[in-house]
Design an enzyme around this catalytic site. Structure first.
Site, PDB file in Angstrom:
ATOM      1  N   HIS A  79       8.534 -36.137  14.996  1.00  0.00           N
ATOM      2  CA  HIS A  79       8.505 -37.569  15.374  1.00  0.00           C
ATOM      3  C   HIS A  79       7.178 -38.174  14.919  1.00  0.00           C
ATOM      4  CE1 HIS A  79       9.452 -40.852  18.527  1.00  0.00           C
ATOM      5  NE2 HIS A  79       8.451 -41.282  17.788  1.00  0.00           N
ATOM      6  N   HIS A 132       5.245 -41.874  13.017  1.00  0.00           N
ATOM      7  CA  HIS A 132       5.273 -43.223  12.431  1.00  0.00           C
ATOM      8  C   HIS A 132       4.300 -43.233  11.260  1.00  0.00           C
ATOM      9  CE1 HIS A 132       7.517 -44.907  15.868  1.00  0.00           C
ATOM     10  NE2 HIS A 132       6.880 -43.952  16.527  1.00  0.00           N
ATOM     11  N   LYS A 144      17.923 -43.148  15.005  1.00  0.00           N
ATOM     12  CA  LYS A 144      17.017 -43.428  16.117  1.00  0.00           C
ATOM     13  C   LYS A 144      17.564 -44.581  16.942  1.00  0.00           C
ATOM     14  CE  LYS A 144      13.292 -43.269  18.667  1.00  0.00           C
ATOM     15  NZ  LYS A 144      11.897 -43.462  18.315  1.00  0.00           N
ATOM     16  N   HIS A 181      14.600 -43.200  22.109  1.00  0.00           N
ATOM     17  CA  HIS A 181      13.468 -43.705  22.898  1.00  0.00           C
ATOM     18  C   HIS A 181      14.033 -43.950  24.296  1.00  0.00           C
ATOM     19  CE1 HIS A 181       9.565 -45.888  23.451  1.00  0.00           C
ATOM     20  NE2 HIS A 181      10.248 -46.247  24.526  1.00  0.00           N
ATOM     21  N   HIS A 229       9.468 -37.926  22.925  1.00  0.00           N
ATOM     22  CA  HIS A 229       8.204 -38.112  23.662  1.00  0.00           C
ATOM     23  C   HIS A 229       8.382 -38.168  25.179  1.00  0.00           C
ATOM     24  CE1 HIS A 229       9.708 -42.187  23.274  1.00  0.00           C
ATOM     25  NE2 HIS A 229       9.260 -42.345  22.044  1.00  0.00           N
ATOM     26  N   ASP A 271       4.507 -38.327  17.664  1.00  0.00           N
ATOM     27  CA  ASP A 271       4.564 -39.775  17.876  1.00  0.00           C
ATOM     28  C   ASP A 271       3.272 -40.441  17.409  1.00  0.00           C
ATOM     29  OD1 ASP A 271       5.779 -42.158  18.469  1.00  0.00           O
ATOM     30  OD2 ASP A 271       5.339 -42.094  20.608  1.00  0.00           O
TER      31      ASP A 271
HETATM   32  O1  DOR Z   1       3.332 -45.950  21.576  1.00  0.00           O
HETATM   33  C1  DOR Z   1       4.258 -46.126  20.812  1.00  0.00           C
HETATM   34  N1  DOR Z   1       4.068 -46.598  19.564  1.00  0.00           N
HETATM   35  N2  DOR Z   1       5.495 -45.875  21.238  1.00  0.00           N
HETATM   36  C2  DOR Z   1       6.568 -46.207  20.509  1.00  0.00           C
HETATM   37  O2  DOR Z   1       7.650 -46.004  20.991  1.00  0.00           O
HETATM   38  C3  DOR Z   1       6.423 -46.865  19.185  1.00  0.00           C
HETATM   39  C4  DOR Z   1       5.122 -46.600  18.602  1.00  0.00           C
HETATM   40  C5  DOR Z   1       4.805 -47.543  17.457  1.00  0.00           C
HETATM   41  O3  DOR Z   1       5.614 -47.646  16.542  1.00  0.00           O
HETATM   42  O4  DOR Z   1       3.733 -48.168  17.486  1.00  0.00           O
HETATM   43 ZN    ZN Z   2       7.578 -43.061  18.258  1.00  0.00          ZN
END
Ligand code: DOR
Ligand code: ZN
Length: 343
Positions: A17, A19, A103, A140, A178, A251
């Site tokens: 997971h 980003h 997702k 999520h 998460h 995450d």
């Molecule tokens: O803290 C987070 N940031 N939780 C999420 O679900 C998305 C992520 C983000 O993309 O910034």
């Molecule tokens: Zn995430």
């Protein structure tokens, strides 16, 4: 006392997971993930979100272009579900290897989730098709009902949304992403083999006091928000239990400093640069270093039905100094010294 190991060599790990963002931020952060992990499940919450096979293929190419020539890293793409997702497109992309999972963001639950799903009722044909195809659903897991206290949104999601989903889709592979609560940890542990969860470093290290330690701490703010210490401890127990239902998912979610340090700051913690070092601190504190390899390098791949990675990584007890800033982003553990260092 048993002597402490000075080095640890494990099979190359995966991040289930992450980003990686896009544009300049992608260029800045992708190499960190590529250095630590062999593969990663890349979240699709761009603006606009990754909703088609063509968008996923183009994003994958941008990720590969952001990595150094000699990187040995495979991005695994995901499809962002909306109320209007076409089941045929989802399965086509899965079968041709364009994406590995879908997702589910409840609409307005988090960053770039405005196009997310307003009710599971709208995606039932997609879930049926995914179940038939053996394609994992990544969730999520927070309700968005403003009447529900923000610290309770995960536990209420488990009860109101996840439990019925398991009954309706008994063969659908589901990853509750998460996890942050004792309720989620015990629900997953007791659930069927089709249900698993990812665990972040921040939810292993921190409890909600960290948000207010001497003043408001925007760099400790992520979603799901940090919980009480007893929940953090339940998540630590789950991660280090050896259960194949729990695996590594950072995450890592970078935001520019000015987007964090402001009147309405973004949720997300950038933990990619020292992710393995951060997890290892916790596994060592829990006396579970011998269980780290399975958590980091085996459980996730087995759940997804993918081969384990070839090759190894070695960490040494050298100490890693985490800088205050990495580019324009404040990393997790900024200014701290971590015990382990990736060789
Ligand atoms: O803290 C987070 N940031 N939780 C999420 O679900 C998305 C992520 C983000 O993309 O910034
Ligand atoms: Zn995430």
């Amino acid at each position: 006392m048993a002597s402490q190991p000075q080095t640890l060599t494990i099979r190359r790990p995966d991040d289930w997971h992450v980003h990686l963002r896009d544009g300049a931020m992608l260029q800045a952060v992708a190499p960190w993930t590529g250095r630590q992990f062999a593969r990663a499940i890349v979240m699709p919450n761009l603006s606009p979100p990754v909703t088609s096979v063509a968008m996923a293929a183009a994003y994958r190419a941008r990720i590969l272009a952001a990595l150094p020539e000699d990187a040995r890293f495979t991005p695994l793409m995901t499809c962002y579900l909306t109320d209007h997702t076409d089941p045929a497109e989802v399965v086509r992309g899965f079968e041709q290897g364009a994406w590995a999972a879908c997702k589910l963001y409840p609409a307005h639950a988090t960053t770039n989730s405005a196009h997310g799903v307003t009710s599971v009722a709208h995606i039932r044909p997609v879930l049926d098709a995914m179940q038939r195809a053996g394609m994992p659903l990544l969730i999520h897991g927070e309700v968005t009902d403003p009447a529900i206290d923000i610290f309770d949104r995960e536990a209420v999601f488990v009860e109101r949304v996840l439990a019925p989903l398991l009954i309706d889709y008994p063969a659908l592979k589901i990853v509750l992403e998460h996890i942050t609560t004792a309720e989620a940890a015990s629900f997953v542990a007791a659930g069927p083999a089709t249900l698993a969860a990812t665990i972040t470093p921040q939810h292993l290290h921190l409890d909600r006091n960290a948000l207010f330690a001497g003043g408001i701490r925007p760099h400790a703010y992520c979603l799901p928000v940090l919980k009480r210490a007893r929940h953090r401890d339940a998540v630590r127990t789950a991660a280090t239990s050896g259960s194949p239902k729990f695996f590594l998912g950072t995450d890592s979610a970078p935001h520019l400093i000015e987007a964090k340090e402001t009147g309405c700051g973004c949720a997300g913690i950038f933990n990619a640069p020292f992710a393995l070092e951060s997890y290892l601190t916790v596994f060592e504190e829990e006396g579970a270093l011998d269980r780290f390899e399975a958590f980091a390098s085996e459980h996730g791949a087995r759940f997804y039905g993918l081969p384990l990675n070839e090759g190894t990584v070695t960490v040494t007890r050298g100490g890693a100094d985490v800088p205050e800033r990495i580019g324009a982003v404040v990393p997790f553990h900024a200014g701290e010294r971590l015990t382990w260092r990736l060789a």
